[in-house]
Design a protein around this motif. Structure first.
Motif, PDB file in Angstrom:
ATOM      1  N   UNK A  85     -56.485  51.891  37.968  1.00 21.14           N
ATOM      2  CA  UNK A  85     -57.170  52.738  37.001  1.00 21.14           C
ATOM      3  C   UNK A  85     -58.656  52.786  37.370  1.00 21.14           C
ATOM      4  N   UNK A  86     -59.407  53.624  36.686  1.00 20.26           N
ATOM      5  CA  UNK A  86     -60.806  53.813  37.027  1.00 20.26           C
ATOM      6  C   UNK A  86     -61.574  52.492  37.001  1.00 20.26           C
ATOM      7  N   UNK A  87     -62.385  52.266  38.021  1.00 19.11           N
ATOM      8  CA  UNK A  87     -63.253  51.098  38.175  1.00 19.11           C
ATOM      9  C   UNK A  87     -62.486  49.784  38.277  1.00 19.11           C
ATOM     10  N   UNK A  88     -61.242  49.866  38.702  1.00 15.03           N
ATOM     11  CA  UNK A  88     -60.444  48.648  38.867  1.00 15.03           C
ATOM     12  C   UNK A  88     -60.878  47.896  40.125  1.00 15.03           C
ATOM     13  N   UNK A  89     -60.674  46.579  40.067  1.00 14.12           N
ATOM     14  CA  UNK A  89     -60.973  45.716  41.206  1.00 14.12           C
ATOM     15  C   UNK A  89     -59.901  44.635  41.260  1.00 14.12           C
ATOM     16  N   UNK A  90     -59.321  44.465  42.434  1.00 16.14           N
ATOM     17  CA  UNK A  90     -58.313  43.430  42.629  1.00 16.14           C
ATOM     18  C   UNK A  90     -58.287  43.111  44.121  1.00 16.14           C
ATOM     19  N   UNK A  91     -57.276  42.380  44.537  1.00 18.50           N
ATOM     20  CA  UNK A  91     -57.163  42.073  45.952  1.00 18.50           C
ATOM     21  C   UNK A  91     -55.891  41.311  46.245  1.00 18.50           C
ATOM     22  N   UNK A 112     -58.800  45.595  46.925  1.00 19.33           N
ATOM     23  CA  UNK A 112     -58.307  46.750  46.165  1.00 19.33           C
ATOM     24  C   UNK A 112     -59.436  47.189  45.251  1.00 19.33           C
ATOM     25  N   UNK A 113     -60.058  48.312  45.552  1.00 15.01           N
ATOM     26  CA  UNK A 113     -61.158  48.837  44.727  1.00 15.01           C
ATOM     27  C   UNK A 113     -61.460  50.251  45.197  1.00 15.01           C
ATOM     28  N   UNK A 114     -61.179  51.219  44.358  1.00 16.80           N
ATOM     29  CA  UNK A 114     -61.424  52.614  44.724  1.00 16.80           C
ATOM     30  C   UNK A 114     -62.713  53.164  44.124  1.00 16.80           C
ATOM     31  N   UNK A 115     -62.885  52.994  42.792  1.00 16.10           N
ATOM     32  CA  UNK A 115     -64.094  53.509  42.135  1.00 16.10           C
ATOM     33  C   UNK A 115     -64.921  52.397  41.504  1.00 16.10           C
ATOM     34  N   UNK A 116     -64.513  51.147  41.687  1.00 13.50           N
ATOM     35  CA  UNK A 116     -65.329  50.018  41.224  1.00 13.50           C
ATOM     36  C   UNK A 116     -66.667  50.042  41.978  1.00 13.50           C
ATOM     37  N   UNK A 117     -67.762  49.595  41.359  1.00 13.13           N
ATOM     38  CA  UNK A 117     -69.077  49.635  42.026  1.00 13.13           C
ATOM     39  C   UNK A 117     -69.164  48.830  43.328  1.00 13.13           C
ATOM     40  N   UNK A 118     -68.296  47.860  43.523  1.00 15.54           N
ATOM     41  CA  UNK A 118     -68.329  47.089  44.760  1.00 15.54           C
ATOM     42  C   UNK A 118     -68.202  48.046  45.953  1.00 15.54           C
ATOM     43  N   UNK A 119     -69.145  48.016  46.897  1.00 17.44           N
ATOM     44  CA  UNK A 119     -69.081  48.936  48.046  1.00 17.44           C
ATOM     45  C   UNK A 119     -67.968  48.614  49.032  1.00 17.44           C
ATOM     46  N   UNK A 120     -67.373  47.441  48.899  1.00 17.10           N
ATOM     47  CA  UNK A 120     -66.256  47.068  49.778  1.00 17.10           C
ATOM     48  C   UNK A 120     -64.980  47.618  49.146  1.00 17.10           C
ATOM     49  N   UNK A 121     -64.430  48.658  49.750  1.00 20.62           N
ATOM     50  CA  UNK A 121     -63.363  49.419  49.123  1.00 20.62           C
ATOM     51  C   UNK A 121     -61.978  48.985  49.602  1.00 20.62           C
ATOM     52  N   UNK A 122     -60.980  49.591  48.988  1.00 22.72           N
ATOM     53  CA  UNK A 122     -59.577  49.315  49.321  1.00 22.72           C
ATOM     54  C   UNK A 122     -59.358  49.371  50.829  1.00 22.72           C
ATOM     55  N   UNK A 123     -58.644  48.371  51.317  1.00 24.17           N
ATOM     56  CA  UNK A 123     -58.374  48.288  52.749  1.00 24.17           C
ATOM     57  C   UNK A 123     -59.309  47.356  53.489  1.00 24.17           C
TER      58      UNK A 123
END
Length: 429
Positions: A85-91, A112-123
């Motif tokens: 979901x929006x701004x989700x963060x996991x891994x 796992x992070x698509x729109x979370x502020x963390x610049x390190x994104x999914x993958x």
């Protein structure tokens, strides 16, 4: 250069005997409860709703502690199906171990992070090989593949390579953020983060990376023994490596082969029906140290693509890369012409054509940092304006006839002569 280490005992995924058959994946989520998994603090951050693992709550980590492979892996392939979901963060943590609280100290996190502020994104392999922008979107299911091959981690999102990172040598023994062996963990990051996982499968590395032979077949054994005998004599400058399409230089393409390579000290190492794993075995078993070839032409992969299997196209590309690695390990200065998998099947819309095209798309990505490698696409030779293969060139829509071998020989001669350091031959009349 990212090198692909080929382990001789891939089916032993370390920490114990593997429970997997080749290419099989085992589901670690049952869609009912968290059996086989263990969480320390903030256990309520994980629940099962409508058959899905829901990850939402205070910082917590769900560790696999079940019976599959004694919850311990070294080399493996994980495939998860995830929605954020929006701004989700996991891994997804790999090579980790259970701890009661805090961020896992052992292993690495695949983000796992698509729109979370963390610049390190999914993958991303978090902090070591970071991805940005995000390759996936929120509220849409995506497939997350993770391969661990020795000290190498590859992540793919929906079939797209995102990270390809090799851990450097010399990491201190006391360092915990390193590859070794261990279990998996799923991260709950914060109460505002909602992630769903509907599948989390693990399996061995693909069969294309596991050296295999067909010595039980009389003709295959005899051809291999003939190769061994020729190589044992030395004086080899050029290797033709592959499957039946290469093998048939000795048949339909014999006149062309003799014209172009007859005076170039070549050995034809093409075997009908072979796949990358068979090439790996033959290169390991033959007395290759007795020769010092200047060049090789590699064409392999189609026999792994006739049927659809999990991540077939990428797994074949990995197998081709492994063959390149093996040749370069044997001969550090060898020059290799890697040919795209040839078009097959008459109809351009055939699923086989789609799979081989995808394999060919992966090759430049996997081999981009290699030295002395040339990738060449010959498929325009076989295709008409509608993308069909004329029977005059490939009667069975797989193997070229003599006219096809002539086109092939003509097309690669500039590269072959350059690799061998001799003069290019004029086109065969």
């Amino acid at each position: 250069m990212k090198k692909l280490t080929v382990w001789c005992f891939m089916f032993v995924l370390l920490c114990g005997t593997s429970l997997f058959a080749a290419d099989n994946m085992v589901e670690l989520l049952n869609g009912k409860n968290l059996d086989g998994w263990k969480v320390g603090e903030n256990a309520s951050s994980f629940s099962v709703e409508n058959g899905l693992l829901k990850v939402n709550g205070k910082c917590a980590h769900l560790f696999y502690e079940g019976s599959v492979n004694n919850h311990c892996w070294k080399d493996f392939h994980v495939q998860a199906i995830v929605k954020t979901e929006e701004k989700a963060n996991s891994g997804i943590y790999i090579h980790t171990q259970f701890q009661e609280k805090g961020w896992p100290k052992a292993g690495h996190e695949c983000q796992i992070a698509n729109t979370h502020p963390d610049p390190k994104k999914t993958g991303s392999v978090y902090n070591f090989c970071n991805v940005n922008p995000a390759p996936a979107k929120d509220n849409v299911w995506f497939t997350y593949d993770i391969y661990v091959i020795g000290k190498r981690v590859i992540t793919l999102i929906d079939g797209k390579i995102c990270a390809d990172w090799t851990e450097p040598d010399g990491i201190a023994a006391s360092e915990t953020k390193k590859l070794g062996q261990g279990t998996f963990a799923i991260q709950a990051h914060d109460p505002g983060s909602v992630v769903y996982i509907k599948s989390f499968k693990v399996g061995p590395l693909p069969r294309t990376l596991v050296p295999a032979n067909k010595m039980g077949l009389k003709w295959w054994k005899e051809r291999h023994e003939a190769n061994v005998a020729r190589i044992s004599k030395g004086n080899v400058d050029f290797l033709l490596v592959g499957d039946s399409i290469t093998n048939n230089w000795d048949r339909s393409g014999l006149k062309v082969q003799e014209y172009y390579y007859g005076d170039r000290n070549y050995v034809n190492m093409g075997f009908g029906g072979d796949q990358p794993q068979h090439v790996l075995w033959r290169l390991a078993d033959a007395p290759m140290k007795k020769i010092h070839p200047k060049a090789a032409m590699l064409l392999i992969g189609i026999n792994s693509l006739w049927g659809d299997w999990n991540n077939a196209s990428f797994n074949v590309a990995l197998g081709i890369q492994a063959c390149v690695d093996k040749l370069q390990a044997l001969y550090p200065d060898i020059k290799i012409l890697v040919l795209d998998v040839f078009a097959a099947k008459e109809n351009p819309n055939d699923p086989v054509r789609a799979r081989l095209n995808k394999t060919n798309e992966y090759l430049p990505q996997l081999l981009k940092n290699y030295k002395n490698i040339t990738i060449k696409d010959l498929n325009s030779l076989w295709l008409d304006k509608d993308g069909k293969i004329p029977a005059a060139l490939m009667k069975d829509f797989v193997h070229p006839g003599e006219a096809g071998y002539k086109l092939w020989g003509d097309a690669v001669e500039p590269e072959i002569s350059k690799m061998l350091g001799d003069s290019a031959k004029p086109k065969m009349k």
